[in-house]
Write a protein that holds these residues in place. Structure first.
Motif, PDB file in Angstrom:
ATOM      1  N   SER A 186     -40.613 -29.234 -77.148  1.00  0.00           N
ATOM      2  CA  SER A 186     -40.240 -28.260 -78.167  1.00  0.00           C
ATOM      3  C   SER A 186     -39.426 -27.136 -77.542  1.00  0.00           C
ATOM      4  N   ALA A 187     -38.392 -26.714 -78.236  1.00  0.00           N
ATOM      5  CA  ALA A 187     -37.627 -25.541 -77.815  1.00  0.00           C
ATOM      6  C   ALA A 187     -38.282 -24.261 -78.298  1.00  0.00           C
ATOM      7  N   LEU A 188     -39.313 -24.366 -79.129  1.00  0.00           N
ATOM      8  CA  LEU A 188     -39.934 -23.191 -79.737  1.00  0.00           C
ATOM      9  C   LEU A 188     -41.245 -22.797 -79.087  1.00  0.00           C
ATOM     10  N   GLU A 189     -41.974 -23.770 -78.516  1.00  0.00           N
ATOM     11  CA  GLU A 189     -43.284 -23.472 -77.937  1.00  0.00           C
ATOM     12  C   GLU A 189     -43.495 -24.300 -76.676  1.00  0.00           C
ATOM     13  N   PRO A 190     -44.384 -23.823 -75.794  1.00  0.00           N
ATOM     14  CA  PRO A 190     -44.572 -24.506 -74.510  1.00  0.00           C
ATOM     15  C   PRO A 190     -45.454 -25.738 -74.633  1.00  0.00           C
ATOM     16  N   TRP A 191     -45.355 -26.598 -73.616  1.00  0.00           N
ATOM     17  CA  TRP A 191     -46.268 -27.727 -73.518  1.00  0.00           C
ATOM     18  C   TRP A 191     -47.709 -27.211 -73.456  1.00  0.00           C
ATOM     19  N   SER A 192     -48.623 -27.940 -74.062  1.00  0.00           N
ATOM     20  CA  SER A 192     -50.025 -27.548 -74.085  1.00  0.00           C
ATOM     21  C   SER A 192     -50.716 -27.871 -72.769  1.00  0.00           C
ATOM     22  N   GLU A 193     -51.560 -26.942 -72.327  1.00  0.00           N
ATOM     23  CA  GLU A 193     -52.332 -27.214 -71.110  1.00  0.00           C
ATOM     24  C   GLU A 193     -53.347 -28.328 -71.331  1.00  0.00           C
ATOM     25  N   PHE A 194     -53.748 -28.560 -72.570  1.00  0.00           N
ATOM     26  CA  PHE A 194     -54.706 -29.633 -72.846  1.00  0.00           C
ATOM     27  C   PHE A 194     -54.072 -31.005 -72.633  1.00  0.00           C
ATOM     28  N   PRO A 244     -51.259 -12.424 -89.154  1.00  0.00           N
ATOM     29  CA  PRO A 244     -50.615 -12.891 -90.381  1.00  0.00           C
ATOM     30  C   PRO A 244     -49.879 -11.795 -91.143  1.00  0.00           C
ATOM     31  N   GLY A 245     -50.185 -10.534 -90.842  1.00  0.00           N
ATOM     32  CA  GLY A 245     -49.477  -9.433 -91.482  1.00  0.00           C
ATOM     33  C   GLY A 245     -48.094  -9.189 -90.924  1.00  0.00           C
ATOM     34  N   GLU A 246     -47.774  -9.831 -89.828  1.00  0.00           N
ATOM     35  CA  GLU A 246     -46.442  -9.715 -89.234  1.00  0.00           C
ATOM     36  C   GLU A 246     -45.572 -10.862 -89.747  1.00  0.00           C
ATOM     37  N   ALA A 247     -44.573 -10.534 -90.529  1.00  0.00           N
ATOM     38  CA  ALA A 247     -43.719 -11.574 -91.124  1.00  0.00           C
ATOM     39  C   ALA A 247     -43.099 -12.462 -90.056  1.00  0.00           C
ATOM     40  N   ALA A 248     -42.780 -11.887 -88.906  1.00  0.00           N
ATOM     41  CA  ALA A 248     -42.150 -12.673 -87.844  1.00  0.00           C
ATOM     42  C   ALA A 248     -43.111 -13.723 -87.282  1.00  0.00           C
ATOM     43  N   ALA A 249     -44.405 -13.428 -87.280  1.00  0.00           N
ATOM     44  CA  ALA A 249     -45.379 -14.400 -86.800  1.00  0.00           C
ATOM     45  C   ALA A 249     -45.458 -15.585 -87.754  1.00  0.00           C
ATOM     46  N   SER A 250     -45.526 -15.315 -89.050  1.00  0.00           N
ATOM     47  CA  SER A 250     -45.566 -16.404 -90.021  1.00  0.00           C
ATOM     48  C   SER A 250     -44.276 -17.210 -90.006  1.00  0.00           C
ATOM     49  N   GLN A 251     -43.139 -16.531 -89.826  1.00  0.00           N
ATOM     50  CA  GLN A 251     -41.863 -17.236 -89.763  1.00  0.00           C
ATOM     51  C   GLN A 251     -41.819 -18.164 -88.559  1.00  0.00           C
ATOM     52  N   HIS A 252     -42.399 -17.708 -87.447  1.00  0.00           N
ATOM     53  CA  HIS A 252     -42.436 -18.554 -86.255  1.00  0.00           C
ATOM     54  C   HIS A 252     -43.221 -19.839 -86.537  1.00  0.00           C
ATOM     55  N   THR A 253     -44.398 -19.708 -87.146  1.00  0.00           N
ATOM     56  CA  THR A 253     -45.181 -20.893 -87.489  1.00  0.00           C
ATOM     57  C   THR A 253     -44.406 -21.805 -88.430  1.00  0.00           C
ATOM     58  N   LEU A 254     -43.755 -21.223 -89.429  1.00  0.00           N
ATOM     59  CA  LEU A 254     -42.961 -22.031 -90.355  1.00  0.00           C
ATOM     60  C   LEU A 254     -41.851 -22.762 -89.619  1.00  0.00           C
ATOM     61  N   ASN A 255     -41.179 -22.082 -88.695  1.00  0.00           N
ATOM     62  CA  ASN A 255     -40.104 -22.718 -87.919  1.00  0.00           C
ATOM     63  C   ASN A 255     -40.628 -23.900 -87.109  1.00  0.00           C
ATOM     64  N   VAL A 256     -41.811 -23.723 -86.514  1.00  0.00           N
ATOM     65  CA  VAL A 256     -42.401 -24.791 -85.709  1.00  0.00           C
ATOM     66  C   VAL A 256     -42.690 -26.015 -86.569  1.00  0.00           C
ATOM     67  N   VAL A 257     -43.302 -25.791 -87.730  1.00  0.00           N
ATOM     68  CA  VAL A 257     -43.654 -26.905 -88.604  1.00  0.00           C
ATOM     69  C   VAL A 257     -42.404 -27.639 -89.084  1.00  0.00           C
ATOM     70  N   LEU A 258     -41.413 -26.889 -89.549  1.00  0.00           N
ATOM     71  CA  LEU A 258     -40.207 -27.537 -90.081  1.00  0.00           C
ATOM     72  C   LEU A 258     -39.406 -28.231 -88.991  1.00  0.00           C
ATOM     73  N   ASP A 259     -39.486 -27.735 -87.766  1.00  0.00           N
ATOM     74  CA  ASP A 259     -38.834 -28.418 -86.647  1.00  0.00           C
ATOM     75  C   ASP A 259     -39.417 -29.813 -86.458  1.00  0.00           C
ATOM     76  N   VAL A 260     -40.732 -29.929 -86.558  1.00  0.00           N
ATOM     77  CA  VAL A 260     -41.366 -31.241 -86.424  1.00  0.00           C
ATOM     78  C   VAL A 260     -41.013 -32.125 -87.612  1.00  0.00           C
ATOM     79  N   VAL A 261     -41.001 -31.569 -88.812  1.00  0.00           N
ATOM     80  CA  VAL A 261     -40.646 -32.359 -89.990  1.00  0.00           C
ATOM     81  C   VAL A 261     -39.239 -32.933 -89.843  1.00  0.00           C
ATOM     82  N   ARG A 262     -38.312 -32.125 -89.338  1.00  0.00           N
ATOM     83  CA  ARG A 262     -36.928 -32.589 -89.181  1.00  0.00           C
ATOM     84  C   ARG A 262     -36.809 -33.667 -88.117  1.00  0.00           C
ATOM     85  N   ARG A 263     -37.490 -33.496 -87.004  1.00  0.00           N
ATOM     86  CA  ARG A 263     -37.237 -34.337 -85.832  1.00  0.00           C
ATOM     87  C   ARG A 263     -38.094 -35.588 -85.757  1.00  0.00           C
TER      88      ARG A 263
END
Length: 557
Positions: free
Chosen positions: A131-139, A211-230
């Motif tokens: 992902s270009a948006l989030e790091p690889w998981s340590e798990f 969740p009160g920070e619009a940028a945080a919710s937008q980030h989550t939305l971007n992550v989800v839609l990136d997976v939907v697209r790819r």
């Protein structure tokens, strides 16, 4: 009828004893025999008829020349990656071992006649895929941000292998958690906690996106839609973590257990979620909601945006939400008590159903039928009553509670709960949390499910509000070959199918199987009791569960 892969990449449909009971769901296990049209001709679709209770007694088909309706039930298991609950069994395994574990899970799901896997792809603002948006998981790799030692895409592998077995793959995202209590390695440089620290709050042993920070919710939305697209996923799935479960000390962890054990919240001093800056900004900008309604609005905004965003990207990808299983306090049935997700997690699941912002709701009904304050059947009926838009309601079952704890379930509790879902006309599915007890066959649960609940395959229920156009009927040919009937299928011109539904008649009995459209060469094996298949009927099914006209593929001369 059991589907088995062989070395020649052909599916063998073995007419075994378990397959003989094809009436588990909406269809019938046996229908009167009658003359059938010649092979290759289309058959009329069955006329609407009352559907028997899944798992109930067999009934005759309304159209004796054709098989009964296809069995329909969503049967899924969650596969947790956080804290290595299900997969991989520990972090930093080799690619080969991770793939072997994934294949073992998928093979078990297929053998058990499940039809979907809900795979956790984003445990804590991290990823089990490149992902270009989030790091690889340590798990996955042992250290957050470190890529696998051998370059590969685990999510793509899971999707391809699930689809090869006729299983759906739903990608499961945690919407707001930024760091889990069990995490051991430092945040990677590209983690949102490092790139946008102002959006992250520390809460007990967790980090949480506000969740009160619009940028945080937008980030989550971007992550989800990136997976939907790819990725070729079948669904997007989010869990019950909106605002965090309340804790009472700065070092708290595991607060979900208090809620699950019937805690109502408020009986102890709770640590306030530290969203004062975003709350004050809202007020200074003229906001008029009180704090609780403002928090719920923050979550509602993300839910609506996610549903609309998925629709715009790929209309066939279903959106599912799995909230805590007890509804808001002012609507609960008499006698139901417990934790309020509405007041504590700020999750207004009733509103999401009312507005149609999801395709399926999977409320976590993690209590026994006999536990009156949180009775499984009463809670299920509650959610059905809220479902005014006729979305899918597929409850989550606490199969992992089959353990050695003081509050352990016996396997018969899970079988009983499946029976409850099948007795309700508005329910055609359920999900197991999680795959681990099914892999381990704890106390014989896998054996009991196979023999009592999942004796035949099932198609997932159709989702007509996303599209109801059926695919064209398939092209089909068949011939006698050795110890079975060799069947070859191909898609008709037009919309491509995702599966083929296959009925074969042995004596007076119709048997049902499902094969992925990617593997259209099959063998319907002879049966020791029923002999050879006399008639074979097939149809094509698309990703939304729409079924084509049926075609007679084979009639023994």
């Amino acid at each position: 009828m059991v589907l088995v892969f062989n070395a020649k990449k052909r599916l063998t449909l073995s007419a075994g004893v378990a397959a003989g009971v094809a009436a588990l769901l909406e269809g019938c296990s046996s229908t009167p025999t009658a003359p059938v049209p010649a092979a290759g001709t289309a058959l009329p679709s069955p006329q609407p008829q009352p559907q028997p209770m899944p798992g109930g007694p067999a009934t005759a088909s309304a159209e004796p020349r054709t098989p009964p309706p296809a069995p329909r039930e969503f049967r899924a298991a969650w596969v947790s990656t956080v804290a290595n609950i299900d997969w991989p069994s520990r972090s930093n395994l080799s690619m080969a071992k991770q793939q072997a574990e994934a294949l073992a899970i998928l093979d078990r799901a297929k053998a058990l006649n499940l039809n979907a896997i809900v795979l956790q792809v984003r445990p804590s603002a991290d990823a089990i895929y490149p992902s270009a948006l989030e790091p690889w998981s340590e798990f996955l790799t042992g250290q957050q941000g470190r890529p696998p030692a051998q370059p590969w895409d685990p999510l793509r592998f899971w999707i391809e292998q699930a689809h090869a077995r006729g299983l759906e793959l739903h990608a499961w995202f945690n919407p707001y958690r930024a760091r889990h209590a069990t995490a051991k390695t430092p945040l990677a440089a590209n983690h949102i906690g490092r790139t946008r620290p102002e959006l992250i709050k520390s809460y007990g042993r967790y980090l949480w996106m506000d969740p009160g920070e619009a940028a945080a919710s937008q980030h989550t939305l971007n992550v989800v839609l990136d997976v939907v697209r790819r990725y070729d996923i079948d669904g997007v799935h989010i869990d019950d973590y909106f605002y965090p479960y309340p804790i009472d000390t700065p070092n708290g962890a595991g607060p979900e257990g208090v809620a699950l054990d019937g805690g109502v919240g408020g009986a102890r001093q709770e640590l306030e979620f530290p969203d004062q800056p975003s709350w004050q900004r809202y007020l200074l900008e003229g906001g008029t909601l009180d704090r609780a309604h403002w928090r719920r609005q923050n979550v509602n905004t993300l839910i609506e945006a996610m549903y609309q965003g998925i629709r715009k990207e790929k209309a066939w990808v279903r959106f599912g939400i799995s909230p805590f299983g007890i509804g808001r306090p002012d609507r609960r049935p008499a006698g139901i008590i417990g934790f309020s997700q509405y007041d504590k997690l700020y999750a207004d699941a009733e509103l999401w159903l009312q507005n149609g912002w999801l395709d399926y709701l999977a409320p976590q009904l993690y209590w026994p039928v006999a536990q009156a304050p949180q009775a499984f059947d009463v809670l299920l009926d509650y959610w059905l009553a809220q479902n005014t838009r006729a979305r899918h309601v597929w409850p989550g079952l606490y199969t992992s509670r089959i353990d050695n704890s003081a509050k352990a379930f016996g396997p018969e509790e899970i079988v009983k709960q499946i029976g409850v879902t099948r007795s309700r006309g508005g329910v055609r599915g359920h999900l197991h949390f999680s795959i681990a007890p099914l892999m381990q066959n704890r106390k014989g649960i896998t054996d009991q499910l196979k023999s009592q609940a999942y004796q035949t395959a099932a198609l997932t229920p159709a989702t007509p509000w996303l599209g109801s156009d059926a695919p064209p009927a398939p092209q089909a040919s068949a011939r006698r070959e050795g110890n079975g009937v060799a069947l070859k299928l191909s898609a008709g011109a037009g919309k491509a199918p995702s599966h083929y539904a296959i009925w074969s008649r042995y004596g007076n009995e119709w048997r049902f199987a499902v094969a992925p459209a990617s593997r259209p060469v099959l063998l319907l094996a002879d049966d020791a009791a029923g002999g050879a298949a006399q008639v074979v009927v097939v149809s094509a099914v698309d990703r939304l569960g729409n079924e084509s006209e049926r075609v007679n593929a084979y009639a023994r001369g």
